[in-house]
Every structure is written in structure tokens, then in C-alpha cells.
Design a protein around this motif. Sequence first.
Motif, PDB file in Angstrom:
ATOM      1  N   THR A  94       9.057  -4.936   4.575  1.00 16.31           N
ATOM      2  CA  THR A  94       7.718  -5.401   4.212  1.00 16.31           C
ATOM      3  C   THR A  94       6.618  -4.365   4.404  1.00 16.31           C
ATOM      4  O   THR A  94       5.692  -4.277   3.586  1.00 16.31           O
ATOM      5  CB  THR A  94       7.365  -6.641   5.060  1.00 16.31           C
ATOM      6  OG1 THR A  94       8.495  -7.517   5.107  1.00 16.31           O
ATOM      7  CG2 THR A  94       6.168  -7.365   4.507  1.00 16.31           C
ATOM      8  N   LEU A  95       6.680  -3.592   5.464  1.00 15.86           N
ATOM      9  CA  LEU A  95       5.570  -2.713   5.815  1.00 15.86           C
ATOM     10  C   LEU A  95       5.795  -1.257   5.425  1.00 15.86           C
ATOM     11  O   LEU A  95       4.991  -0.387   5.780  1.00 15.86           O
ATOM     12  CB  LEU A  95       5.274  -2.840   7.320  1.00 15.86           C
ATOM     13  CG  LEU A  95       4.692  -4.209   7.698  1.00 15.86           C
ATOM     14  CD1 LEU A  95       4.637  -4.392   9.204  1.00 15.86           C
ATOM     15  CD2 LEU A  95       3.303  -4.392   7.090  1.00 15.86           C
ATOM     16  N   ASP A 147       9.234  -7.552  10.177  1.00 14.47           N
ATOM     17  CA  ASP A 147       8.617  -6.778   9.096  1.00 14.47           C
ATOM     18  C   ASP A 147       8.499  -5.338   9.582  1.00 14.47           C
ATOM     19  O   ASP A 147       7.752  -5.067  10.540  1.00 14.47           O
ATOM     20  CB  ASP A 147       7.237  -7.337   8.758  1.00 14.47           C
ATOM     21  CG  ASP A 147       7.302  -8.691   8.065  1.00 14.47           C
ATOM     22  OD1 ASP A 147       8.386  -9.068   7.597  1.00 14.47           O
ATOM     23  OD2 ASP A 147       6.256  -9.365   7.991  1.00 14.47           O
ATOM     24  N   PRO A 170       6.086   1.644  -1.875  1.00 13.71           N
ATOM     25  CA  PRO A 170       7.138   0.627  -1.937  1.00 13.71           C
ATOM     26  C   PRO A 170       7.551   0.392  -3.379  1.00 13.71           C
ATOM     27  O   PRO A 170       6.808   0.752  -4.299  1.00 13.71           O
ATOM     28  CB  PRO A 170       6.448  -0.605  -1.325  1.00 13.71           C
ATOM     29  CG  PRO A 170       4.989  -0.385  -1.564  1.00 13.71           C
ATOM     30  CD  PRO A 170       4.771   1.101  -1.516  1.00 13.71           C
ATOM     31  N   PRO A 171       8.730  -0.183  -3.592  1.00 15.73           N
ATOM     32  CA  PRO A 171       9.678  -0.778  -2.654  1.00 15.73           C
ATOM     33  C   PRO A 171      10.393   0.264  -1.771  1.00 15.73           C
ATOM     34  O   PRO A 171      10.591   1.405  -2.190  1.00 15.73           O
ATOM     35  CB  PRO A 171      10.689  -1.485  -3.555  1.00 15.73           C
ATOM     36  CG  PRO A 171      10.048  -1.564  -4.902  1.00 15.73           C
ATOM     37  CD  PRO A 171       9.156  -0.393  -4.996  1.00 15.73           C
ATOM     38  N   ASP A 228       8.754  -0.806   8.831  1.00 12.68           N
ATOM     39  CA  ASP A 228       8.361   0.282   7.936  1.00 12.68           C
ATOM     40  C   ASP A 228       9.356   1.432   7.923  1.00 12.68           C
ATOM     41  O   ASP A 228       9.166   2.406   7.191  1.00 12.68           O
ATOM     42  CB  ASP A 228       6.982   0.811   8.340  1.00 12.68           C
ATOM     43  CG  ASP A 228       6.945   1.342   9.770  1.00 12.68           C
ATOM     44  OD1 ASP A 228       7.863   1.011  10.569  1.00 12.68           O
ATOM     45  OD2 ASP A 228       6.000   2.089  10.106  1.00 12.68           O
ATOM     46  N   GLU A 277      11.257  -6.357   0.644  1.00 14.21           N
ATOM     47  CA  GLU A 277       9.964  -6.978   0.357  1.00 14.21           C
ATOM     48  C   GLU A 277       8.914  -5.887   0.219  1.00 14.21           C
ATOM     49  O   GLU A 277       8.916  -4.908   0.952  1.00 14.21           O
ATOM     50  CB  GLU A 277       9.555  -7.945   1.472  1.00 14.21           C
ATOM     51  CG  GLU A 277       8.174  -8.547   1.235  1.00 14.21           C
ATOM     52  CD  GLU A 277       7.771  -9.575   2.277  1.00 14.21           C
ATOM     53  OE1 GLU A 277       6.711 -10.204   2.093  1.00 14.21           O
ATOM     54  OE2 GLU A 277       8.505  -9.763   3.252  1.00 14.21           O
ATOM     55  N   GLY A 278       8.023  -6.074  -0.723  1.00 14.75           N
ATOM     56  CA  GLY A 278       6.946  -5.122  -0.930  1.00 14.75           C
ATOM     57  C   GLY A 278       7.164  -4.283  -2.175  1.00 14.75           C
ATOM     58  O   GLY A 278       8.158  -3.571  -2.287  1.00 14.75           O
ATOM     59  N   TYR A 315       2.785   0.724   4.175  1.00 10.59           N
ATOM     60  CA  TYR A 315       1.572   0.037   4.612  1.00 10.59           C
ATOM     61  C   TYR A 315       1.197   0.328   6.067  1.00 10.59           C
ATOM     62  O   TYR A 315       0.293  -0.313   6.602  1.00 10.59           O
ATOM     63  CB  TYR A 315       1.731  -1.475   4.423  1.00 10.59           C
ATOM     64  CG  TYR A 315       1.918  -1.872   2.982  1.00 10.59           C
ATOM     65  CD1 TYR A 315       0.832  -1.919   2.110  1.00 10.59           C
ATOM     66  CD2 TYR A 315       3.174  -2.174   2.475  1.00 10.59           C
ATOM     67  CE1 TYR A 315       1.000  -2.271   0.780  1.00 10.59           C
ATOM     68  CE2 TYR A 315       3.355  -2.534   1.149  1.00 10.59           C
ATOM     69  CZ  TYR A 315       2.267  -2.579   0.303  1.00 10.59           C
ATOM     70  OH  TYR A 315       2.438  -2.917  -1.013  1.00 10.59           O
TER      71      TYR A 315
END
Length: 233
Positions: free
Chosen positions: A153-154, A132, A166-167, A134, A188-189, A157
Motif C-alpha cells: 500500500t505505501l 501496509d 506504484p504499483p 513500503d 495495493e496502490g 508514498y
Amino acid sequence: MPVPSRTQLQGGLIVSVQAPEGSPMRHPDVIAAMAEASLRNGATGVRLESPEHIGAVRNRCPNALIIGLWKRTFPESSVYITPRWDDIQAVWAAGADVIALDATARQRPGKDDLAALIQRSKEDLGAPLMADVDSIENGLIAASLGCEWVGTTLYGYTEQTAQLNPPGYGLISPLRAQLSDQVTLICEGGIKSPDSASQALEHGADLVVVGTAITGVDLQVAEYLKTLNRQSG
């Protein structure tokens, strides 16, 4: 179960079946039911949080493709997705097929080293890993260390990306261009609709993970009410 190859996974949907602390949706039986409903309707697999939920879904859906993680918080670190070796072991023992872990550059609890954790996961468990991340840089580093899956994912975040929303479409094309053909790339996200999921594939993602927009009853209801209350106020 053997983890499908990137080619086999192409264009698939992973449903993140999670619920916040304190929600009645967080009961293992409820999580397992939502996971089964997702799989029955064509989801490629499910992403689950905590050994308890992984075990419940594995018992109910023995052939499911499960991406497992464990959210753990520690005062000395902002890393919370499967941050330590003990957490990795617990997720694997519960029945995950792929272990998702934070692969950002942030300091981990106990100052654990990401490279060492990945190496130990491969050598001691033989576990496939989902990084995951960023950023493009952290995605490439994670893949070079041995992660077979890389997810955005991150993005948005972490402290370094908190100003971004995000995305993480902007990460996908550069990552796909630089990653090995064997590495599965996941968006993801922030995927809030079928159209935004389709956009992720158009940018070059192999798979899409969708959570709140499908299974996030608590957050979805709160969002509807917030909007309605604004209009009525």
C-alpha cells in the motif's frame, strides 16, 4: 466473520471504497451503496476508512469481508493509517474483520512501538492485521511480528520511496518467496486497470486492492478534465 484463508482468497479483488474530505461521495450512505455494488458484482471484500463508514457498511452488508482503517494525522509523525492504539480499537469496534495499519519503519505519533501495537491487537482484541508497507524489509518484519496480511500500500508514498511509482510489483515476488505460506500477500496502490491487476497476480500477489480506478469519482473526473484541458489549451 471468520477471515478466509489465503487459499480461499486467491485471485480475489478487494475494492477500496473511500472518498476525500469535503466530497459528497463521503457520506456514509453513499460509501455503503458503493460497497454493496462492489460486493454484488463479485468483489471479495471492501477496504473502508473510518469507524463511521465501517459501521455503515457492516449494517448494510452484514456478511461483507471488511478491511478497516482510520486515517489520522498528527504533527509529529507522517504515519496516518490507523497509527495509534485508540484508532485500532475504534476500527475493530466498528465491525472490521481485518485492521489495516501503517507498518513502515517511520516514527509513530506519541512514539508508539509497532511491535507493541501488534502484540496488543492480538492479545486484547484477537484482531487479524494487514500491514501496509513500503518495502520488502518492512513487509517481512510486519509478518514476523504477527500480521497475517501484508500489502504494498505505501510503496511510493513514504519519504524513503517517494521517488518510486506504484504499483509495487518489484516487492511482490521477493516477499512471496520469503513470507510464510500462511501470510496473504496483497498488491495495493497504483492499480489503474484490469490488466495492471492481472499483472499483480502474475508477480505472485494473492489479492489485489483497487480504489481510485473503481470508486474514486472525484479524482477520476479531475484527471479526465486535466487531460482534456491540456489538449484544448
